[in-house]
Design an enzyme around this catalytic site. Structure first.
Site, PDB file in Angstrom:
ATOM      1  N   PRO A   2      39.156  30.559  37.149  1.00 34.35           N
ATOM      2  CA  PRO A   2      38.798  29.506  36.988  1.00 34.35           C
ATOM      3  C   PRO A   2      37.760  29.520  35.915  1.00 34.35           C
ATOM      4  CG  PRO A   2      38.780  30.062  39.116  1.00 34.35           C
ATOM      5  CD  PRO A   2      39.078  30.725  38.528  1.00 34.35           C
ATOM      6  N   GLU A   3      37.927  29.127  34.898  1.00 31.87           N
ATOM      7  CA  GLU A   3      37.319  28.595  33.962  1.00 31.87           C
ATOM      8  C   GLU A   3      36.889  27.557  33.433  1.00 31.87           C
ATOM      9  OE1 GLU A   3      37.802  30.502  29.681  1.00 31.87           O
ATOM     10  OE2 GLU A   3      39.213  32.074  30.500  1.00 31.87           O
ATOM     11  N   HIS A 101      43.005  32.539  54.149  1.00 32.46           N
ATOM     12  CA  HIS A 101      41.655  32.702  53.706  1.00 32.46           C
ATOM     13  C   HIS A 101      41.154  32.401  52.999  1.00 32.46           C
ATOM     14  CE1 HIS A 101      44.554  36.648  51.641  1.00 32.46           C
ATOM     15  NE2 HIS A 101      45.056  35.945  50.662  1.00 32.46           N
ATOM     16  N   ARG A 120      39.660  37.050  47.277  1.00 35.31           N
ATOM     17  CA  ARG A 120      39.187  38.052  46.318  1.00 35.31           C
ATOM     18  C   ARG A 120      37.591  38.327  47.834  1.00 35.31           C
ATOM     19  NH1 ARG A 120      41.117  40.846  42.385  1.00 35.31           N
ATOM     20  NH2 ARG A 120      39.767  42.050  42.550  1.00 35.31           N
ATOM     21  N   ARG A 165      23.928  39.054  15.910  1.00 39.55           N
ATOM     22  CA  ARG A 165      24.135  40.028  16.892  1.00 39.55           C
ATOM     23  C   ARG A 165      24.581  40.976  16.373  1.00 39.55           C
ATOM     24  NH1 ARG A 165      22.180  38.609  22.068  1.00 39.55           N
ATOM     25  NH2 ARG A 165      20.050  36.082  21.774  1.00 39.55           N
TER      26      ARG A 165
END
Ligand SMILES: [Zn+2]
Length: 284
Positions: A2-3, A101, A120, A165
């Site tokens: 998920p973002e 889960h 996970r 940078r």
């Protein structure tokens, strides 16, 4: 994984489904899922009796305002989905075994339940007591850079923080202390739209291209949130949230396929331990 757009979609779903309801108790099936307080019992005691009044998003964190009584804060419930976490809003199944889960289940006064599923097991939950602050308690939250849609995230900010940078632009975009919530998919897509190769050093990118990149970041996030709102309007189907970007990705996940603009073969390389996708012709 998920973002920002997926987490934002989950947030909107939670605000539609859960507000005003009171947590009556819960069950922690995997103790390490609870990041704070240290004792699982303290977490459950802390959230019990609390009414959910609003869900916020900060980067990829979800944060719920809790109220003990109207006007009296009961602290915050924090959630980070990490790689495979899901929040499932479901009918009460007390006495019935939840799915394999399921790591945490919370039950509400309405008979509904909120399940935290996580294959996970990297996902985490926090209860932040009202005497403390989410930034102080929730690891990583206090170091987050500005939200992409905030005034603080301007093209000038992007130019000043990244432009000096000597590291690849893709790595900078994934740095959550520079900007919150951008992950692999949206970094690759935004770089394609702005014609910048992921390996290009920040210091070599001029002001105009940074302005273009800034616009591209907002465009891909907006498009995905809008797609999320339709494709994943019901967050019970959050297992569909895999960041496929509505299936219209320019480069992400398209290694070996022809560029949608110039037909050159999309490349995939390793960068900062993640895969980066780009068109060698369109991106310089
Ligand atoms: Zn191309």
């Amino acid at each position: 994984v998920p973002e920002l757009p997926e987490v934002e979609t989950v947030r909107r779903g939670l605000n539609q489904a859960t507000l005003g309801q009171i947590i009556q108790g819960g069950e922690v099936l995997l103790p390490r899922t609870i990041a704070y307080p240290d004792a699982v019992e303290s977490f459950l005691v802390g959230i019990t009796g609390q009414r959910l009044t609003q869900w916020h998003r900060r980067g990829k964190y979800l944060l719920a305002d809790l109220q003990t009584t109207p006007g009296e804060s009961g602290g915050w419930l924090g959630v980070h989905l990490r790689m495979t976490g899901q929040l499932l809003w479901c009918d009460g199944v007390r006495g019935v075994s939840p799915s394999r889960h399921c790591r945490v289940r919370l039950w509400f006064d309405t008979g509904k339940e909120l399940h935290f599923l996580d294959q996970r097991t990297f996902g985490r939950l926090w209860w932040v007591p009202p005497t403390e602050s989410p930034d102080g308690v929730i690891s990583g939250m206090g170091r987050l850079g500005p939200e992409p849609f905030s005034d603080a995230f301007s093209s000038t900010y992007l130019y000043q923080t990244m432009g000096r940078r000597r590291r690849p632009i893709k790595n900078a975009l994934l740095d959550q202390t520079l900007v919150a919530g951008i992950g692999n998919i949206y970094a690759d897509e935004a770089l394609f739209l702005s014609g910048i190769r992921p390996t290009t050093l920040c210091v070599r990118i001029g002001r105009q291209r940074i302005i273009q990149l800034h616009q591209s970041i907002l465009a891909v996030l907006t498009q995905s949130i809008e797609a999320g709102g339709t494709t994943f309007s019901d967050f019970r189907h959050v297992d569909g949230v895999n960041g496929n970007y509505g299936g219209v990705a320019w480069v992400y996940g398209r290694a070996g396929e022809p560029c949608r603009v110039c037909s050159m073969t999309i490349q995939r390389i390793k960068l900062a331990g993640r895969s980066a996708h780009y068109c060698p012709n369109c991106q310089r």
